[in-house]
Design a protein around this motif. Structure first.
Motif, PDB file in Angstrom:
ATOM      1  N   LEU A 188       0.824  -1.205   0.000  1.00 59.77           N
ATOM      2  CA  LEU A 188       0.000   0.000   0.000  1.00 59.77           C
ATOM      3  C   LEU A 188       0.859   1.257   0.000  1.00 59.77           C
ATOM      4  CD1 LEU A 188      -2.878  -0.963   2.460  1.00 59.77           C
ATOM      5  CD2 LEU A 188      -3.152  -0.249   0.084  1.00 59.77           C
ATOM      6  N   ARG A 189       1.925   1.229   0.776  1.00 63.72           N
ATOM      7  CA  ARG A 189       2.812   2.389   0.811  1.00 63.72           C
ATOM      8  C   ARG A 189       3.451   2.623  -0.551  1.00 63.72           C
ATOM      9  NH1 ARG A 189       8.119   2.159   4.409  1.00 63.72           N
ATOM     10  NH2 ARG A 189       6.607   1.622   6.042  1.00 63.72           N
ATOM     11  N   LEU A 190       3.913   1.547  -1.186  1.00 57.96           N
ATOM     12  CA  LEU A 190       4.528   1.673  -2.502  1.00 57.96           C
ATOM     13  C   LEU A 190       3.516   2.182  -3.519  1.00 57.96           C
ATOM     14  CD1 LEU A 190       6.897   1.250  -4.440  1.00 57.96           C
ATOM     15  CD2 LEU A 190       6.216  -1.161  -4.633  1.00 57.96           C
ATOM     16  N   LEU A 191       2.311   1.641  -3.490  1.00 56.94           N
ATOM     17  CA  LEU A 191       1.264   2.087  -4.410  1.00 56.94           C
ATOM     18  C   LEU A 191       0.978   3.575  -4.231  1.00 56.94           C
ATOM     19  CD1 LEU A 191      -1.075   1.740  -6.406  1.00 56.94           C
ATOM     20  CD2 LEU A 191      -2.473   0.884  -4.500  1.00 56.94           C
ATOM     21  N   SER A 192       0.843   4.008  -3.004  1.00 57.83           N
ATOM     22  CA  SER A 192       0.514   5.406  -2.722  1.00 57.83           C
ATOM     23  C   SER A 192       1.606   6.354  -3.183  1.00 57.83           C
ATOM     24  CB  SER A 192       0.255   5.583  -1.223  1.00 57.83           C
ATOM     25  OG  SER A 192      -0.043   6.926  -0.928  1.00 57.83           O
ATOM     26  N   THR A 193       2.863   6.020  -2.899  1.00 60.92           N
ATOM     27  CA  THR A 193       3.959   6.929  -3.282  1.00 60.92           C
ATOM     28  C   THR A 193       4.177   6.949  -4.787  1.00 60.92           C
ATOM     29  OG1 THR A 193       5.615   5.188  -2.868  1.00 60.92           O
ATOM     30  CG2 THR A 193       5.118   6.707  -1.057  1.00 60.92           C
ATOM     31  N   ALA A 236      -4.231  11.752  -7.586  1.00 52.58           N
ATOM     32  CA  ALA A 236      -3.733  10.558  -6.893  1.00 52.58           C
ATOM     33  C   ALA A 236      -3.602  10.750  -5.390  1.00 52.58           C
ATOM     34  CB  ALA A 236      -2.387  10.145  -7.490  1.00 52.58           C
ATOM     35  N   HIS A 237      -3.188  11.935  -4.947  1.00 53.90           N
ATOM     36  CA  HIS A 237      -2.970  12.119  -3.503  1.00 53.90           C
ATOM     37  C   HIS A 237      -4.274  12.151  -2.715  1.00 53.90           C
ATOM     38  CE1 HIS A 237      -3.862  16.373  -4.475  1.00 53.90           C
ATOM     39  NE2 HIS A 237      -4.181  16.478  -3.196  1.00 53.90           N
ATOM     40  N   MET A 238      -5.417  12.254  -3.410  1.00 51.88           N
ATOM     41  CA  MET A 238      -6.722  12.259  -2.735  1.00 51.88           C
ATOM     42  C   MET A 238      -7.413  10.901  -2.798  1.00 51.88           C
ATOM     43  SD  MET A 238      -8.251  15.978  -3.924  1.00 51.88           S
ATOM     44  CE  MET A 238      -9.804  15.675  -3.065  1.00 51.88           C
ATOM     45  N   MET A 239      -6.776   9.943  -3.433  1.00 53.91           N
ATOM     46  CA  MET A 239      -7.394   8.626  -3.572  1.00 53.91           C
ATOM     47  C   MET A 239      -7.336   7.837  -2.265  1.00 53.91           C
ATOM     48  SD  MET A 239      -8.680   7.756  -6.613  1.00 53.91           S
ATOM     49  CE  MET A 239      -8.355   6.051  -7.034  1.00 53.91           C
ATOM     50  N   TRP A 240      -8.277   6.930  -2.131  1.00 52.17           N
ATOM     51  CA  TRP A 240      -8.389   6.045  -0.972  1.00 52.17           C
ATOM     52  C   TRP A 240      -7.920   4.665  -1.424  1.00 52.17           C
ATOM     53  CZ3 TRP A 240     -11.692   1.831   0.245  1.00 52.17           C
ATOM     54  CH2 TRP A 240     -11.868   1.558   1.614  1.00 52.17           C
ATOM     55  N   TYR A 241      -6.696   4.279  -1.039  1.00 52.59           N
ATOM     56  CA  TYR A 241      -6.110   3.034  -1.531  1.00 52.59           C
ATOM     57  C   TYR A 241      -6.276   1.924  -0.503  1.00 52.59           C
ATOM     58  CZ  TYR A 241      -3.806   6.140  -4.863  1.00 52.59           C
ATOM     59  OH  TYR A 241      -3.553   7.079  -5.828  1.00 52.59           O
ATOM     60  N   ARG A 242      -6.851   0.812  -0.944  1.00 46.81           N
ATOM     61  CA  ARG A 242      -6.941  -0.384  -0.123  1.00 46.81           C
ATOM     62  C   ARG A 242      -6.703  -1.589  -1.024  1.00 46.81           C
ATOM     63  NH1 ARG A 242      -6.705   3.077   3.047  1.00 46.81           N
ATOM     64  NH2 ARG A 242      -7.858   3.367   4.993  1.00 46.81           N
ATOM     65  N   LEU A 243      -5.891  -2.512  -0.564  1.00 43.64           N
ATOM     66  CA  LEU A 243      -5.613  -3.722  -1.314  1.00 43.64           C
ATOM     67  C   LEU A 243      -5.832  -4.934  -0.410  1.00 43.64           C
ATOM     68  CD1 LEU A 243      -2.219  -2.846  -3.084  1.00 43.64           C
ATOM     69  CD2 LEU A 243      -4.499  -2.798  -4.105  1.00 43.64           C
ATOM     70  N   PRO A 244      -6.598  -5.925  -0.850  1.00 48.31           N
ATOM     71  CA  PRO A 244      -6.668  -7.178  -0.094  1.00 48.31           C
ATOM     72  C   PRO A 244      -5.274  -7.797   0.039  1.00 48.31           C
ATOM     73  CG  PRO A 244      -8.435  -7.062  -1.706  1.00 48.31           C
ATOM     74  CD  PRO A 244      -7.532  -5.901  -1.980  1.00 48.31           C
ATOM     75  N   ALA A 245      -5.075  -8.590   1.083  1.00 51.70           N
ATOM     76  CA  ALA A 245      -3.747  -9.120   1.390  1.00 51.70           C
ATOM     77  C   ALA A 245      -3.179  -9.987   0.273  1.00 51.70           C
ATOM     78  CB  ALA A 245      -3.806  -9.913   2.695  1.00 51.70           C
ATOM     79  N   SER A 246      -4.057 -10.616  -0.534  1.00 57.07           N
ATOM     80  CA  SER A 246      -3.586 -11.527  -1.574  1.00 57.07           C
ATOM     81  C   SER A 246      -3.096 -10.809  -2.837  1.00 57.07           C
ATOM     82  CB  SER A 246      -4.698 -12.499  -1.960  1.00 57.07           C
ATOM     83  OG  SER A 246      -5.818 -11.800  -2.494  1.00 57.07           O
TER      84      SER A 246
END
Length: 311
Positions: free
Chosen positions: A20-25, A57-67
């Motif tokens: 998630l951190r990598l995706l966000s940055t 992008a900086h206003m997006m809500w990022y969530r990824l399932p663990a898989s």
């Protein structure tokens, strides 16, 4: 001018929090090339999910399932088709034969209307030139090097295209628009972005210790595939139709360098949060009506989110 970005964590060495951190940055760094809309695609148990919003992008809500280990992303500067109509934003969904796929494009295509008539492709509500690439692949009825080569050799203008299948196969169709791919063998990770500056900035801001980097060679006319195990295979296409010197004269690039109008959207934060939560929940097999039922019983959005990712 848009930006492609994403990663393939084939070594499965990053935690969900680090992905998630990598995706966000990466996404935030990519915003410099487009802030009208942002979108990502990923797979959950071979079910493809596309999440996109008319937001920077900086206003997006990022969530990824663990898989989730592979993510394909796009930030958009709208040049054709309003970003407020979400169907115009990238990535675009498609089905070729039995394969579900998502496609993202950076560039400008000039013969989309001609190709639609030539191949008798159905009318669509999507207003962007990019969508012709999806239709060409759907008509080919498969996603492989042959179908991608056919698509690429039919297109005129400028492009680099990424395609993610529901089998976590990530394809790069490199035209005359930029693309940089880094490989971190020690971490079992590929990371990419449209430009090296954006890629470096996204990686720097992630503060991840990924080990030694090996740049992946990619030139105009290349087609690359990274499979779920991190294996790269290659093919080529004839890129003679693409522009190499400049954008066509009718494309006034200067106007897109001026400040963009402020973003305006009529949803409250809670409305947006709920819509985003339902979108991700659907990828986990939880229906929107299930979310509504839990809310009616007094369960908070935060508790529902915690259940989805930790339950």
């Amino acid at each position: 001018m848009c930006c492609l970005f994403g990663f393939a964590d084939y070594g499965h060495k990053l935690t969900r929090k680090l992905r998630l951190r990598l995706l966000s940055t990466l996404a935030t760094a990519a915003e410099v090339r487009g802030s009208d809309a942002t979108g990502i695609s990923f797979n959950v148990d071979e079910k493809q999910c596309i999440f996109k919003r008319p937001l920077p992008a900086h206003m997006m809500w990022y969530r990824l399932p663990a898989s989730v280990t592979t993510v394909m992303g796009h930030t958009r500067m709208a040049t054709q088709g309003s970003e407020l109509v979400n169907a115009n934003n990238h990535p675009f969904p498609g089905i070729a034969g039995q394969t579900h796929f998502a496609l993202a494009h950076n560039g400008v295509l000039t013969n989309d209307k001609t190709l639609q008539k030539k191949y008798k492709l159905p009318a669509t509500k999507v207003e962007t030139d990019s969508y012709i690439a999806v239709q060409l692949l759907q008509q080919q009825n498969q996603i492989d090097f042959d179908s991608l080569r056919f698509m690429a050799e039919e297109l005129e203008g400028s492009f680099t295209i990424t395609v993610l299948t529901d089998r976590d196969e990530l394809y790069f169709v490199k035209g005359n628009n930029p693309l940089t791919i880094y490989h971190f063998p020690q971490s079992g990770l590929y990371v990419y972005a449209s430009t090296e500056d954006i890629l470096r900035k996204g990686l720097k801001n992630s503060h991840l210790n990924l080990g030694k980097v090996e740049p992946v060679r990619v030139y105009s006319g290349d087609i690359l595939k990274i499979d779920g195990q991190g294996k790269i295979s290659r093919s080529e296409f004839n890129d003679e139709k693409l522009y190499f010197s400049s954008y066509p004269r009718w494309f006034d690039w200067q106007q897109y360098q001026e400040p963009r109008r402020p973003y305006h959207f009529e949803e409250t934060f809670e409305d947006s949060y709920l819509a985003d939560l339902k979108a991700v929940a659907a990828c986990c097999g939880v229906y929107p009506e299930d979310i509504d039922a839990l809310l009616a019983e007094g369960v908070s959005l935060e508790e529902i989110e915690e259940y989805l990712y930790c339950g």
